[in-house]
Design an enzyme around this catalytic site. Structure first.
Site, short mmCIF file in Angstrom:
data_model
loop_
_atom_site.label_atom_id
_atom_site.label_comp_id
_atom_site.label_asym_id
_atom_site.label_seq_id
_atom_site.Cartn_x
_atom_site.Cartn_y
_atom_site.Cartn_z
N ASP A 407 -115.01 -43.51 22.50
CA ASP A 407 -115.99 -42.85 23.36
C ASP A 407 -117.35 -43.53 23.25
O ASP A 407 -118.15 -43.51 24.18
CB ASP A 407 -116.09 -41.38 22.96
CG ASP A 407 -116.96 -40.58 23.91
OD1 ASP A 407 -116.99 -40.93 25.11
OD2 ASP A 407 -117.61 -39.62 23.47
N GLU A 408 -117.60 -44.17 22.12
CA GLU A 408 -118.87 -44.87 21.88
C GLU A 408 -118.69 -46.39 21.96
O GLU A 408 -119.44 -47.14 21.35
CB GLU A 408 -119.44 -44.44 20.53
CG GLU A 408 -119.75 -42.95 20.47
CD GLU A 408 -120.28 -42.51 19.11
OE1 GLU A 408 -120.34 -43.35 18.20
OE2 GLU A 408 -120.62 -41.32 18.97
N CYS A 409 -117.67 -46.81 22.70
CA CYS A 409 -117.44 -48.23 23.03
C CYS A 409 -116.88 -49.07 21.88
O CYS A 409 -116.86 -50.30 21.98
CB CYS A 409 -118.71 -48.89 23.57
SG CYS A 409 -119.30 -48.15 25.11
#
Length: 469
Positions: A407-409
Site C-alpha cells: 500500500d506504501e509502494c
C-alpha cells in the site's frame, strides 16, 4: 465568486501540470511523497494530502519492522487496497480473497480475468513487435531471416509469453550438427534432453487455439518452478532408458528472468525431487552444459569419459566459432546480483525497482526466514484443524503487514513473501502465495508472470513426467 475563481485556477493548474495523472484520481489515498512528486492529483485530493504530510514516515524509520497503526480507521489496509484495485481501470488482477479457506485456490471474477487477459495480450503483442534487444545478430542478418524462423519465434512467444535469446536457437543448431535426425536427443549420452519450447523447433507443437494455450504454460514446469523460471533448455534423463526425467533427482535447467520482457539473467538448475533451491549456473545454455560436462567427467567410467570428452570438445569448438561465452559468472550476472533486494527461500533472489535514498520499493518482512519457516512447518504438520488455525493466524499477520507495505509502494515485500510461500510448497498456503504474488506482479507490471503462476497453481504436481503433449 472569489472561491469559484480560486477553484477554477486550481483546476487549470492541474490541467496544465505536465506530470502523469494518478490513476486513482481524487480517490487516491497514497501518503508517500514520492508518489505525489511523480503523479498529479485533482486539487481537492491534493489539499487533503498536504494536510497529512506531517504523518508520513520516511528515512531511517522505513528500515524498522512494520508496525500496526492502532489509530488507523476501522477499514483495514488490505480492504482499502483491494477496493482501490477493483475500481481501477488498470487493474490486471484482483487480490485473492481473504485467506479464510486455505485448502483451495480461489479464482478471480470474470471481469478481473478479462481485464488481465486484455493487458497480457497487449503486452504479448508488444513483445512480438519490438526488436529483440538481446539478439546478437546484426540488422542485415535479421532481415534475411526466413519466414519459418520468424513464425517459430512468434509461436514460442505466443505460447510461453517470452522471447527466446539467441543462444536458445544456437544450441538447437549445435544439437542438429551432432544428430540431424533427432536433435532433442543429441546429448543422450550424458543423460540430457531438450524439452519445453524446443518441442516447437522439433515440430511437436503446432499452432493451437486460444483454449489450448494455458496448458502449454505448464509444459515441463516442475513443482517448485516459479514463474520467473522457464524450462527451455535441458533436462536430465535416465541413463538406461531414454525417458523424460531422472526419477531420483529431477534435475532440470532453465532461463531465469526477473521480467518476461527482459533478457534472461542466467541459466539456473533445480533438483525438483530434492528441494526448491535454484542455483545460477551460467549466463547461457552453452555455459550451463559446459559446467555440467566438466562435473560429469569426474564421476564417469573410462568408457563414458571418451564420449563425454568428445561432446565437450564439440561444444567448445561450436561456442568458439560463434563467439559464445562459456563464462560462469559474467558482468551481467554480477550486475544483477547487486540489484537483489531479498534472497528468498529459492536462493535465486528477487529484483524490483528500489530507491536507496528513499528506501522505496522494498522493506523487510515482519518475520525472519527462520521464524517464517517454523510457522509454515507448524501449518503443514498440525495435528488438528484448531492447531493449524493458530499457526495460520500468525502467517496472516505477516501477510497483512506485507499488504500494508505494498500500500506504501514497497511491492518487493509482497513479492518476497509470495515467493517464500510458493517455494515452501505447502498445500495450505498456496492461496496466500497467489494473493501476495498477485499484488506484486500487478503493481510491478509483470502480467505474464501472473498468468504463468495461475496456470501452474491449477495443475501443480510433484512429478517428473510433465509434458502436456
Amino acid at each position: 465568486m472569489m472561491s469559484s475563481d480560486i477553484k477554477d485556477a486550481e483546476f487549470q493548474a492541474y490541467k496544465d501540470d505536465s506530470r502523469i495523472p494518478c490513476q486513482y484520481g481524487a480517490e487516491c489515498y497514497q501518503k508517500n511523497p514520492q508518489h505525489h512528486n511523480k503523479y498529479k492529483h485533482p486539487p481537492k485530493r491534493k489539499m487533503m494530502v498536504e494536510k497529512k504530510t506531517e504523518k508520513i514516515i520516511t528515512g531511517e524509520k522505513r528500515k524498522q519492522p512494520i508496525k500496526d497503526d492502532k489509530k488507523a480507521g476501522s477499514e483495514s489496509p488490505q480492504r482499502k487496497l483491494q477496493k482501490t484495485l477493483e475500481t481501477s481501470e488498470k487493474n490486471l488482477h484482483s487480490l485473492s480473497p481473504s485467506p479464510e479457506r486455505n485448502d483451495v485456490i480461489i479464482h478471480n471474477n470474470e471481469d478481473d480475468n478479462e481485464n488481465l487477459k486484455e493487458k497480457t495480450e497487449a503486452s504479448d503483442k508488444k513483445i512480438l513487435n519490438r526488436h529483440n534487444s538481446y539478439n546478437s545478430v546484426e540488422n542485415d542478418a535479421t532481415e534475411n531471416t526466413s519466414m519459418s524462423d520468424v513464425n517459430v519465434k512468434k509461436i514460442i512467444a505466443d505460447l510461453f509469453l517470452v522471447e527466446m535469446p539467441e543462444d536458445f536457437f544456437q544450441f538447437y543448431e549445435f544439437c542438429k550438427s551432432i544428430s540431424k535426425d533427432n536433435p532433442l536427443l543429441a546429448c543422450k549420452s550424458i543423460r540430457l534432453k531438450l524439452v519445453g519450447p524446443y518441442d516447437i523447433l522439433d515440430g511437436k507443437i503446432k499452432i493451437l487455439s486460444e483454449n489450448d494455450k494455458e496448458r502449454y504454460l505448464t509444459h515441463w514446469r516442475y513443482y517448485y518452478d516459479p514463474p520467473e523460471f522457464q524450462i527451455y533448455t535441458t533436462q536430465k534423463l535416465n541413463s538406461q532408458t531414454i525417458v523424460k526425467c531422472d526419477n531420483k533427482e529431477g534435475l532440470h535447467f532453465g532461463y531465469w528472468r526477473d521480467d518476461t520482457v527482459e533478457k534472461p539473467v542466467f541459466i539456473a538448475k533445480n533438483e525438483a525431487n530434492v528441494n526448491g533451491i535454484f542455483e545460477p549456473v551460467a549466463e547461457n545454455i552453452f555455459g550451463a552444459v559446459d559446467a555440467y560436462l566438466y562435473n560429469k567427467v569426474k564421476s564417469a567410467n573410462p568408457f563414458e569419459k571418451i564420449s563425454i570428452t568428445r561432446l565437450h570438445s564439440q561444444l567448445k569448438n561450436f561456442a568458439k566459432q560463434h563467439n559464445i561465452t562459456l563464462e560462469k559468472n559474467t558482468a551481467d550476472m554480477r550486475a544483477r546480483e547487486r540489484l537483489v533486494v531479498a534472497r528468498t527461500f529459492h536462493k535465486a533472489g528477487i529484483v524490483v525497482p528500489y530507491d536507496k535514498k528513499t528506501q522505496l520499493g522494498y522493506r523487510d518482512l515482519a518475520a525472519t526466514d527462520n521464524d517464517l519457516q517454523k510457522i509454515l512447518k507448524q501449518i503443514e504438520e498440525a495435528g488438528t484443524p484448531e492447531d493449524r488455525k493458530i499457526s495460520i493466524a500468525k502467517l496472516d499477520e505477516i501477510v497483512r503487514l506485507a499488504t500494508i507495505a505494498a500500500d506504501e509502494c514497497d511491492f518487493g515485500t509482497c513479492l518476497e513473501l509470495g515467493h517464500d510461500l510458493f517455494s515452501n510448497g505447502g498445500f495450505h498456503v498456496q492461496t496466500r502465495a497467489l494473493q501476495m504474488l498477485s499484488i506484486a506482479y500487478t503493481h510491478l507490471k509483470r502480467p505474464q508472470l501472473l498468468k504463468i503462476l495461475e496456470a501452474h497453481l491449477k495443475n501443480r504436481k510433484k512429478d517428473c513426467e510433465l509434458s502436456v503433449i
